[in-house]
Design a protein around this motif. Structure first.
Motif, mmCIF file in Angstrom:
data_model
loop_
_atom_site.group_PDB
_atom_site.id
_atom_site.type_symbol
_atom_site.label_atom_id
_atom_site.label_comp_id
_atom_site.label_asym_id
_atom_site.label_seq_id
_atom_site.Cartn_x
_atom_site.Cartn_y
_atom_site.Cartn_z
ATOM 1 N N PHE A 151 0.821 -1.212 0.000
ATOM 2 C CA PHE A 151 0.000 0.000 0.000
ATOM 3 C C PHE A 151 0.863 1.272 0.000
ATOM 4 C CE2 PHE A 151 -2.665 -3.318 1.833
ATOM 5 C CZ PHE A 151 -3.782 -3.225 1.013
ATOM 6 N N GLU A 152 2.201 1.094 0.113
ATOM 7 C CA GLU A 152 3.091 2.260 0.093
ATOM 8 C C GLU A 152 3.274 2.751 -1.349
ATOM 9 O OE1 GLU A 152 6.832 1.120 1.835
ATOM 10 O OE2 GLU A 152 5.844 0.421 3.660
ATOM 11 N N ARG A 153 3.507 4.053 -1.474
ATOM 12 C CA ARG A 153 3.726 4.611 -2.807
ATOM 13 C C ARG A 153 4.947 3.982 -3.464
ATOM 14 N NH1 ARG A 153 3.271 10.405 -0.292
ATOM 15 N NH2 ARG A 153 5.293 9.707 0.402
ATOM 16 N N PHE A 154 4.795 3.591 -4.707
ATOM 17 C CA PHE A 154 5.862 3.049 -5.553
ATOM 18 C C PHE A 154 6.430 1.713 -5.066
ATOM 19 C CE2 PHE A 154 6.345 7.732 -6.433
ATOM 20 C CZ PHE A 154 5.846 7.676 -7.721
ATOM 21 N N TYR A 155 5.777 1.083 -4.080
ATOM 22 C CA TYR A 155 6.286 -0.220 -3.653
ATOM 23 C C TYR A 155 5.780 -1.299 -4.601
ATOM 24 C CZ TYR A 155 7.941 -4.070 -0.923
ATOM 25 O OH TYR A 155 8.619 -5.199 -0.535
ATOM 26 N N ARG A 156 6.679 -2.148 -5.063
ATOM 27 C CA ARG A 156 6.297 -3.273 -5.917
ATOM 28 C C ARG A 156 6.999 -4.517 -5.418
ATOM 29 N NH1 ARG A 156 8.100 1.117 -9.540
ATOM 30 N NH2 ARG A 156 6.362 1.726 -10.856
ATOM 31 N N VAL A 157 6.269 -5.645 -5.406
ATOM 32 C CA VAL A 157 6.886 -6.898 -4.980
ATOM 33 C C VAL A 157 7.940 -7.288 -6.012
ATOM 34 C CG1 VAL A 157 6.464 -9.339 -4.518
ATOM 35 C CG2 VAL A 157 4.796 -7.614 -3.766
ATOM 36 N N ASP A 158 7.582 -7.131 -7.294
ATOM 37 C CA ASP A 158 8.483 -7.513 -8.374
ATOM 38 C C ASP A 158 8.486 -6.380 -9.402
ATOM 39 O OD1 ASP A 158 9.700 -8.529 -10.609
ATOM 40 O OD2 ASP A 158 8.509 -10.371 -10.684
ATOM 41 N N PRO A 159 9.457 -5.463 -9.274
ATOM 42 C CA PRO A 159 9.450 -4.270 -10.127
ATOM 43 C C PRO A 159 9.404 -4.590 -11.613
ATOM 44 C CG PRO A 159 11.104 -4.065 -8.412
ATOM 45 C CD PRO A 159 10.580 -5.469 -8.337
ATOM 46 N N THR A 202 3.444 -5.110 -16.760
ATOM 47 C CA THR A 202 1.993 -4.992 -16.775
ATOM 48 C C THR A 202 1.569 -3.522 -16.894
ATOM 49 O OG1 THR A 202 1.905 -4.827 -14.375
ATOM 50 C CG2 THR A 202 1.666 -7.026 -15.291
ATOM 51 N N GLY A 203 2.540 -2.624 -17.042
ATOM 52 C CA GLY A 203 2.215 -1.200 -17.185
ATOM 53 C C GLY A 203 1.904 -0.548 -15.851
ATOM 54 N N GLY A 204 2.266 -1.231 -14.753
ATOM 55 C CA GLY A 204 1.964 -0.713 -13.411
ATOM 56 C C GLY A 204 2.797 0.513 -13.056
ATOM 57 N N THR A 205 2.228 1.372 -12.214
ATOM 58 C CA THR A 205 2.937 2.585 -11.811
ATOM 59 C C THR A 205 3.425 2.471 -10.366
ATOM 60 O OG1 THR A 205 0.896 3.548 -10.977
ATOM 61 C CG2 THR A 205 1.472 4.029 -13.250
ATOM 62 N N GLY A 206 2.927 1.478 -9.626
ATOM 63 C CA GLY A 206 3.288 1.356 -8.215
ATOM 64 C C GLY A 206 2.502 2.304 -7.328
ATOM 65 N N LEU A 207 1.533 3.005 -7.913
ATOM 66 C CA LEU A 207 0.747 3.965 -7.127
ATOM 67 C C LEU A 207 -0.692 3.504 -6.881
ATOM 68 C CD1 LEU A 207 1.853 7.394 -8.660
ATOM 69 C CD2 LEU A 207 2.482 6.422 -6.458
ATOM 70 N N GLY A 208 -1.124 2.471 -7.634
ATOM 71 C CA GLY A 208 -2.526 2.059 -7.588
ATOM 72 C C GLY A 208 -3.054 1.806 -6.182
ATOM 73 N N LEU A 209 -2.333 0.984 -5.414
ATOM 74 C CA LEU A 209 -2.850 0.620 -4.088
ATOM 75 C C LEU A 209 -2.777 1.767 -3.094
ATOM 76 C CD1 LEU A 209 -1.631 -3.063 -3.611
ATOM 77 C CD2 LEU A 209 -3.939 -2.239 -4.097
ATOM 78 N N SER A 210 -1.817 2.698 -3.270
ATOM 79 C CA SER A 210 -1.838 3.828 -2.325
ATOM 80 C C SER A 210 -3.001 4.766 -2.649
ATOM 81 C CB SER A 210 -0.492 4.548 -2.221
ATOM 82 O OG SER A 210 -0.030 4.917 -3.456
ATOM 83 N N ILE A 211 -3.409 4.803 -3.910
ATOM 84 C CA ILE A 211 -4.619 5.556 -4.256
ATOM 85 C C ILE A 211 -5.842 4.894 -3.610
ATOM 86 C CG2 ILE A 211 -6.165 6.139 -6.192
ATOM 87 C CD1 ILE A 211 -3.656 6.760 -7.841
ATOM 88 N N VAL A 212 -5.911 3.556 -3.692
ATOM 89 C CA VAL A 212 -7.038 2.831 -3.076
ATOM 90 C C VAL A 212 -7.100 3.130 -1.575
ATOM 91 C CG1 VAL A 212 -8.036 0.559 -2.599
ATOM 92 C CG2 VAL A 212 -6.871 0.957 -4.769
ATOM 93 N N LYS A 213 -5.919 3.091 -0.942
ATOM 94 C CA LYS A 213 -5.860 3.324 0.509
ATOM 95 C C LYS A 213 -6.379 4.722 0.865
ATOM 96 C CE LYS A 213 -2.294 3.825 3.836
ATOM 97 N NZ LYS A 213 -0.861 3.633 4.085
ATOM 98 N N HIS A 214 -5.962 5.715 0.076
ATOM 99 C CA HIS A 214 -6.419 7.081 0.344
ATOM 100 C C HIS A 214 -7.912 7.247 0.105
ATOM 101 C CE1 HIS A 214 -2.245 8.490 0.627
ATOM 102 N NE2 HIS A 214 -2.797 9.462 1.324
ATOM 103 N N VAL A 215 -8.404 6.653 -0.980
ATOM 104 C CA VAL A 215 -9.844 6.775 -1.270
ATOM 105 C C VAL A 215 -10.644 6.145 -0.131
ATOM 106 C CG1 VAL A 215 -11.711 6.040 -2.814
ATOM 107 C CG2 VAL A 215 -9.573 6.884 -3.781
ATOM 108 N N ALA A 216 -10.217 4.942 0.307
ATOM 109 C CA ALA A 216 -10.930 4.264 1.403
ATOM 110 C C ALA A 216 -10.909 5.135 2.661
ATOM 111 C CB ALA A 216 -10.311 2.901 1.661
ATOM 112 N N ALA A 217 -9.726 5.652 3.011
ATOM 113 C CA ALA A 217 -9.607 6.459 4.236
ATOM 114 C C ALA A 217 -10.445 7.731 4.127
ATOM 115 C CB ALA A 217 -8.142 6.801 4.497
ATOM 116 N N ASP A 218 -10.426 8.370 2.961
ATOM 117 C CA ASP A 218 -11.200 9.602 2.776
ATOM 118 C C ASP A 218 -12.706 9.347 2.858
ATOM 119 O OD1 ASP A 218 -8.917 11.061 2.570
ATOM 120 O OD2 ASP A 218 -8.935 11.206 0.381
ATOM 121 N N HIS A 219 -13.104 8.074 2.699
ATOM 122 C CA HIS A 219 -14.525 7.724 2.836
ATOM 123 C C HIS A 219 -14.817 7.132 4.214
ATOM 124 C CE1 HIS A 219 -14.599 8.304 -1.510
ATOM 125 N NE2 HIS A 219 -15.907 8.334 -1.431
#
Ligand code: ADP
Length: 270
Positions: free
Chosen positions: A202-210, A216-233
């Motif tokens: 859930f940390e910014r730019f953290y990837r298990v396998d960079p 897969t075109g991942g940015t490493g930001l997806g899950l930290s966005i999810v975490k923020h959206v959940a917290a903001d709700h």
């Protein structure tokens, strides 16, 4: 843990009294350090696709009279450019979410509509890998918040589930009510996440396998966005996973409960 940093101010208020003000600087310093880290990480992440684009442009320039090579390298330029564009988009989204009160105007949001839209948008990627994508669960739950932000969050979870699963596997999206909460679960049978890395994803730019994330075109930001959206709700997100078996990401949000009629309300019959 660690040192507590305080700023102390002393004022003589009467000949016999002094006023001592102690301000906790630890929190302020931590936020400052996080901001600095973010800028360093962002610059680092931007350098990769920009560098690749520069190199590819030079290569195309040198290979101008070989149409096959030109096509191959411009294709790669296109995919680097879309990675760069996704990255910039997510950096902006995340910066916006990190500001307190980012949710702004809230409305009653239909959870079914959020899930249907998120699943719909992930359908193309799922079809390309022949991944079966199912949506199930109770109907008619509502939460207070912003429809678009919630679609972004669920879509990130579904996109990951598809991206980190093998061909022809199964991804399920389900919703259920649990007391005052609504639980949205995204279940996959993919590669899973090692136990000691489950908190870190859930940390910014953290990837298990960079390397895999980049493929897969991942940015490493997806899950930290999810975490923020959940917290903001007013909610949270967690993961259960077993390497080789799959992962389940669960987002819990407070649901709106129908307000019972009070004596002041009038019921009009039609
Ligand atoms: P990315 O853009 O790299 O997917 P995310 O923030 O969405 O970034 O996810 C962070 C990391 O968590 C990913 O790089 C991947 O290693 C891991 N991850 C996320 N979702 C899953 C999943 N469903 N299955 C396995 N690993 C996952």
């Amino acid at each position: 843990p660690g040192l507590l940093m305080v700023q102390v101010r002393v004022a003589q208020v009467t000949p016999h009294h002094v006023l001592v003000l102690a301000e906790d600087l630890t929190q302020a310093r931590r936020i400052d350090a996080m901001r600095r880290d973010f800028v360093v990480n962002v610059s680092h992440e931007l350098k990769t696709p920009v560098g690749a684009l520069q190199l590819l442009a030079e290569t195309v320039h040198d290979a101008a009279d070989d149409p096959d090579a030109v096509r191959r390298f411009t294709d790669r330029m296109q995919s680097e450019a879309s990675r760069l564009s996704a990255l910039v988009h997510e950096i902006i989204e995340l910066s916006r979410l990190q500001v307190a009160g980012a949710v702004g105007q809230v409305a009653v949001v239909d959870v079914d509509a959020v899930l249907a839209e998120a699943v719909d948008r992930a359908r193309t990627a799922a079809d390309a890998k022949k991944v079966r994508l199912d949506l199930g669960g109770v109907r008619g739950t509502t939460v207070l918040g912003q429809h678009d932000l919630l679609v972004t969050a669920v879509r990130n979870l579904v996109d990951n589930a598809v991206a980190y699963s093998g061909e022809a596997s199964h991804v399920g999206v389900g919703v259920r009510e649990a007391g005052d909460l609504v639980e949205i679960a995204v279940v996959d049978e993919g590669i899973g996440i090692p136990a000691d890395e489950q908190d870190r994803v859930f940390e910014r730019f953290y990837r298990v396998d960079p390397a895999r994330s980049r493929d897969t075109g991942g940015t490493g930001l997806g899950l930290s966005i999810v975490k923020h959206v959940a917290a903001d709700h007013g909610g949270d997100v967690s993961v259960w996973s077993q390497p080789g078996r799959g992962s389940t990401f669960t987002m819990r949000l407070p649901r709106t409960t129908p307000t019972p009629l009070t004596t002041g309300d009038t019921v009009r019959e039609t």
